[in-house]
Design an enzyme around this catalytic site. Structure first.
Site, short mmCIF file in Angstrom:
data_model
loop_
_atom_site.label_atom_id
_atom_site.label_comp_id
_atom_site.label_asym_id
_atom_site.label_seq_id
_atom_site.Cartn_x
_atom_site.Cartn_y
_atom_site.Cartn_z
N ASP A 337 0.85 -1.18 0.00
CA ASP A 337 0.00 0.00 0.00
C ASP A 337 0.89 1.23 0.00
O ASP A 337 2.06 1.18 0.40
CB ASP A 337 -0.91 0.01 1.24
CG ASP A 337 -1.98 1.10 1.20
OD1 ASP A 337 -2.28 1.58 0.09
OD2 ASP A 337 -2.50 1.45 2.27
N TYR A 526 -4.94 4.35 0.38
CA TYR A 526 -6.08 3.55 -0.07
C TYR A 526 -5.75 2.77 -1.34
O TYR A 526 -6.60 2.57 -2.20
CB TYR A 526 -7.33 4.41 -0.30
CG TYR A 526 -7.72 5.32 0.84
CD1 TYR A 526 -7.40 5.01 2.16
CD2 TYR A 526 -8.43 6.49 0.60
CE1 TYR A 526 -7.76 5.85 3.20
CE2 TYR A 526 -8.81 7.33 1.65
CZ TYR A 526 -8.47 7.01 2.94
OH TYR A 526 -8.85 7.85 3.97
N HIS A 527 -4.51 2.29 -1.42
CA HIS A 527 -4.06 1.58 -2.63
C HIS A 527 -3.64 0.15 -2.29
O HIS A 527 -2.58 -0.32 -2.72
CB HIS A 527 -2.90 2.34 -3.29
CG HIS A 527 -3.27 3.70 -3.76
ND1 HIS A 527 -2.34 4.69 -4.00
CD2 HIS A 527 -4.48 4.26 -4.04
CE1 HIS A 527 -2.95 5.79 -4.39
NE2 HIS A 527 -4.25 5.55 -4.44
N LEU A 528 -4.45 -0.55 -1.53
CA LEU A 528 -4.13 -1.94 -1.18
C LEU A 528 -4.04 -2.78 -2.45
O LEU A 528 -4.87 -2.66 -3.35
CB LEU A 528 -5.21 -2.50 -0.25
CG LEU A 528 -5.41 -1.75 1.09
CD1 LEU A 528 -6.58 -2.35 1.84
CD2 LEU A 528 -4.16 -1.77 1.92
#
Length: 604
Positions: A337, A526-528
């Site tokens: 992330d 918020y970039h899992l």
């Protein structure tokens, strides 16, 4: 082609976004493909499989429709993006486990629970990443099909850019992409670009084209008439509300079911044959696929469903009391992330404060208690009536990409600039100000998504393991100092009042003080991603290793993170794998990319 000629029974036309309790009539039917998850990748897969492959597709979404509710405007209006990130109605609203390298903080990890998935919640930044990200993917996956020349045609296939087609841009795809400048804050957003140039960095005309490195305008997924271009709006709406004969024909092969929670995959031997789904009443239905089941539930949902279906690390599954269908130990591993922090300054004038600031202290009602309601009413009316004005943009209109140190071959720091100060990620400060969202883009820390042994069907244990490596700590430290240098440049002299965060008392020259501030103030981008990575869980076409009839197609299959926001590359990889299902591939397109001269010895 498989699909239309595969012998699947013709099923009745089912209304859009039906409740799954009405799916009992479909229990005995068999679709060609079942796609689990109507996020960015799922919408792409459903669209391409029914329209280009001639297949019958059931698209399952655990959340609700992105239209038809009194508050659907919060999804469609670009400037309203914070409403849904902080709401559980359209959001799984996950949090990480306590982060041991971040003072045991639990960070917010929102995930879309609505048609369009996180593309219905996100900040609409369209960032492809650097060409070298995809050269690296080819090495990591062992497949030359993921080189930049092979993925560029799929970026272009998806895109309909306001500026038209070019060597790098697409002009006829479903996904609206464009640029906007808001007049009332254009002076301060332009100051950010000038400050970057003043600090010795280049100006770039297209961050998604030849040169990512530098400062300039950002692309956003917003339609020309000012509406969020989610993947539901771009890929599903043309089929669910068809206007052409071609779309009407494709529409007859697509069924979309909302409030449809996939409970487990159904297997016959080593082949996935269907999905067990529960409806909003808790009733279960078994639905079957003649060709494949495709998981597009995201970097949390896809590994979670695999593990609940007995696919994962055998020892971990047994600890959760689950039967093992297939031992695949890397499911849920390799979680990555982006970690970000805000550098904020108070200003004398020129910001979004007069339009966005609200009164706090009133719970959920605070969102609507604007300090200057006449401005909010005018902004809203302009958008509702004309699709224009301050509400028709995400306000991430300018940004930048730089390298954190010498020896970085391409940018590893990204900036989103916004002409306002946000407190707690969601609320605007009631003063003029501006901020840069700053984060490193290629972390070396690796985490996990696991089932909770005491409640395997409850919220999964999300552990990004932020700042676990010395490299990540050093890169963030460098990023903070470089960002302060840029934002303290002369270009901001007409605007700046004082630094707001970090406070002036922070000893910026102290590694210990800077590291502590970063631990205490950073949050997820918020970039899992990367939890079902190609080469480890799936092959280069998304097929789950060791099983038949099962693919994963979403950000979880990335072998490593791209250098930027993830929605654009997620859409690209879904476009590419949709063609792989059809056993076709667009021809490669050679295009040059920029690398800074003397990058091995110079930071800029």
């Amino acid at each position: 082609q498989k699909g239309a000629g595969s012998g699947s029974p013709r099923r009745p036309r089912v209304p859009l976004a039906m409740a799954l309790r009405r799916l009992s009539a479909l229990d005995a039917l068999r679709f060609d493909y079942i796609v689990v998850g109507a996020g960015s990748a799922g919408c792409v897969m459903a669209h391409r499989l029914v329209k280009e492959h001639g297949a019958t597709v059931l698209l399952l979404e655990a959340g609700s429709s992105n239209r038809g509710s009194w508050d659907s405007w919060k999804i469609q209006m670009p400037a309203a993006l914070a409403f849904n990130v902080g709401s559980k109605k359209y959001n799984w609203d996950f949090h990480t486990v306590p982060q041991k390298h971040m003072d045991m903080r639990r960070l917010h990890a929102p995930r879309g629970k609505v048609l369009g998935g996180s593309s219905s919640l996100n900040a609409m930044a369209y960032v492809r990443g650097h060409a070298l990200d995809f050269e690296r993917w080819a090495e990591e996956t062992g497949s030359q099909s993921w080189r930049y020349k092979n993925v560029l045609p799929y970026f272009k296939k998806a895109q309909r850019h306001d500026l038209g087609a070019s060597l790098y841009r697409g002009g006829e795809g479903p996904l609206s992409v464009g640029r906007r400048r808001t007049k009332v804050v254009e002076a301060v957003t332009e100051a950010f670009i000038e400050a970057g140039v003043e600090a010795g960095y280049p100006r770039t005309e297209d961050m998604n084209g030849f040169q990512q490195e530098g400062f300039g305008q950002m692309d956003m997924t917003v339609t020309p008439d000012g509406v969020r271009a989610s993947c539901s709006q771009s890929y599903l709406d043309p089929l669910l509300r068809p206007k052409s004969e071609e779309d009407r024909a494709a529409s007859s092969r697509l069924t979309v079911a909302t409030h449809a929670m996939a409970r487990r995959l159904l297997f016959e031997g080593d082949r996935a044959v269907g999905v067990e789904v529960s409806d909003s009443s808790g009733d279960s239905h078994k639905i079957y696929a003649g060709e494949e089941v495709i998981l597009s539930a995201g970097a949390v949902g896809s590994p979670q469903l695999l593990m609940l279906s007995g696919v994962g690390d055998a020892a971990e599954l047994e600890r959760c009391g689950l039967s093992v269908q297939h031992h695949l130990p890397d499911v849920g591993k390799n979680l990555q992330d982006h970690l970000e922090f805000y550098i904020q300054f108070l200003a004398k004038h020129t910001s979004l404060y007069p339009y966005a600031a609200t009164f706090g202290g009133f719970g959920a009602l605070s969102r609507y208690l604007y300090r200057r309601p006449w401005n909010a009413v005018l902004a809203g009316a302009s958008w509702f009536l004309l699709g224009r004005g301050i509400s028709a943009t995400n306000h991430f209109e300018v940004g930048g990409f730089i390298r954190s140190s010498a020896g970085k071959r391409h940018p590893d720091i990204q900036y989103h600039f916004i002409p306002g100060c946000v407190v707690g990620q969601l609320e605007f400060l009631a003063e003029h100000g501006y901020q840069a969202h700053c984060g490193t883009m290629r972390p070396t820390s690796r985490g996990t998504v696991q089932l909770a042994p005491e409640d395997p069907r409850g919220p999964p244990l999300i552990d990004p393991n932020y700042l676990a490596t010395p490299d990540d700590v050093e890169d963030h430290r460098n990023a903070l100092r470089l960002t302060l240098e840029i934002l303290e440049g002369r270009s901001f002299d007409p605007f700046v009042l004082r630094r707001f965060s970090p406070e002036d008392s922070l000893a910026v020259d102290s590694d210990r003080a800077v590291d502590a501030w970063i631990r205490q103030h950073s949050h997820s981008g918020y970039h899992l991603s990367c939890t079902c990575a190609m080469g480890r869980v799936v092959d280069a076409e998304g097929r789950v290793l060791g099983l038949q009839g099962l693919r994963v197609v979403d950000a979880s299959i990335m072998p490593s993170m791209t250098s930027g926001n993830l929605n654009a590359p997620t859409i690209m990889l879904a476009e590419k794998i949709a063609d792989a299902v059809r056993k076709v591939e667009l021809p490669p397109e050679e295009a040059p990319w920029h690398e800074a001269e003397d990058w091995e010895r110079k930071q800029r």
